[in-house]
Design an enzyme around this catalytic site. Sequence first.
Site, PDB file in Angstrom:
ATOM      1  N   GLU A 103      13.553  75.710 -89.238  1.00 27.62           N
ATOM      2  CA  GLU A 103      14.469  76.852 -89.324  1.00 27.62           C
ATOM      3  C   GLU A 103      14.429  77.688 -88.047  1.00 27.62           C
ATOM      4  O   GLU A 103      13.344  78.011 -87.523  1.00 27.62           O
ATOM      5  CB  GLU A 103      14.088  77.747 -90.528  1.00 27.62           C
ATOM      6  CG  GLU A 103      14.965  78.984 -90.622  1.00 27.62           C
ATOM      7  CD  GLU A 103      14.885  79.727 -91.956  1.00 27.62           C
ATOM      8  OE1 GLU A 103      14.178  79.260 -92.868  1.00 27.62           O
ATOM      9  OE2 GLU A 103      15.550  80.770 -92.061  1.00 27.62           O
ATOM     10  N   ASP A 126      12.756  80.651-102.233  1.00 29.83           N
ATOM     11  CA  ASP A 126      12.281  82.016-102.502  1.00 29.83           C
ATOM     12  C   ASP A 126      13.212  83.024-101.819  1.00 29.83           C
ATOM     13  O   ASP A 126      13.046  84.236-101.952  1.00 29.83           O
ATOM     14  CB  ASP A 126      10.814  82.212-102.110  1.00 29.83           C
ATOM     15  CG  ASP A 126      10.575  82.068-100.617  1.00 29.83           C
ATOM     16  OD1 ASP A 126      11.488  81.608 -99.902  1.00 29.83           O
ATOM     17  OD2 ASP A 126       9.464  82.413-100.161  1.00 29.83           O
TER      18      ASP A 126
HETATM   19  O1  KIV Z   1      14.155  80.063 -99.353  1.00 34.74           O
HETATM   20  C1  KIV Z   1      15.069  79.363 -98.884  1.00 34.74           C
HETATM   21  O2  KIV Z   1      16.219  79.412 -99.330  1.00 34.74           O
HETATM   22  C2  KIV Z   1      14.725  78.435 -97.804  1.00 34.74           C
HETATM   23  C3  KIV Z   1      15.825  77.711 -97.112  1.00 34.74           C
HETATM   24  C4  KIV Z   1      16.829  78.596 -96.512  1.00 34.74           C
HETATM   25  C5  KIV Z   1      15.324  76.695 -96.171  1.00 34.74           C
HETATM   26  O3  KIV Z   1      13.594  78.289 -97.507  1.00 34.74           O
END
Ligand code: KIV
Length: 270
Positions: A184, A46
Site C-alpha cells: 500500500e 479494519d
Molecule cells: O483495511 C483495509 O481495508 C485494507 C485495505 C485497504 C488493503 O487493509
Amino acid sequence: MQSKIRVPDLQALQAEGMPITALTAYDYSSARILDNAGVDIILVGDSLGTVFQGQETTLAVTLDEMIYHARIVSRAVRRGLLVVDMPFMSYQTSARDALVAAGRLVKEGNAEAVKLEGAGYSLEAVRRMVDAGIPVMGHLGLTPQSVHAMGGYRVQGRGKKDAEQLHEDAKALEEAGVFSLVLEGIPEGLAETVSSALSIPTIGIGAGKHCNGQILVLQDVLGLPTREAQVSPKFVKQFADIEGEMTRAVSEYIEEVQSGIFPGKDHTYE
Ligand code: KIV
C-alpha cells in the site's frame, strides 16, 4: 457461479498472469454484490473503523467488531476468498495472542484467511498461524495501524533505506509463510521490484500496475462519503456516484411523502 476461489487459486491466477481483483466489504448486501460480480478476494478490512464507523483511524477497531462484520459478510460470500483483517493489538503483543485472535476470526467470523500489517514482530505470529493451518496475508508500505509512527497517511518506501527495508520485510514475510502480500502507498518502481522478487502474489493499493492484483475500499470505488474521503488519495478511482444517486432517491422519497404522492394505490392494501 464460477468455482470457489481458494488460496492456491490465487497462485494459479498469478502464474497465468491474470490480475487478481479484491475489494472491501463490511455488510451483507455489498458482499453479495461483490461476490456475484466475481471479485476474487473480499476483504473485511479494519478500514471499517474509518469508513463504516466514521472514526479518525483504524486503531480503536476491536476483534469482536471484526468478528461481527466477518460473520455478516461470510453469509453472502459463495465464490470469493474471504480475508479478514486482524485489528490493532490483536497480534502485536505475542505470537500466542495472534494465534488465539486468528482462531476466533476463523471459528466465529468464518474467515478463510487473515491479514496483518508489518513484518519484524509479526513474523513469529505468521509462522504460528500458518503452522496451525490459517492462511495469512501480509501488508507492507503505508500500514494504517502505524499512522502515528508514520506521522500520517504518507507514501512509504521513497528513500533508498526505506525501500531496502520494505524489500527485506517482504522477503521475510514470504519466508514466514504468507500466501500473498498487500503493498500500500509505495512508488510503482518499488512495487514492481518487490513483486518480481517474490513468488507469492502481491496486491497493490496505491502501488501502481505491476502488482499481481489490485484492491480498493468499496466506498471509494462507489463514491460514497467516508471520514477519509475529505482527503481522497491520488490512487483512488471513483467508478460510480452512488452518493449522488442515493441523495436523489432519498430527496424524491421526501418530496413524495410530503406532497402525498407516496404511498399511492399501488403500495396500499385494499
Ligand atoms: O483495511 C483495509 O481495508 C485494507 C485495505 C485497504 C488493503 O487493509
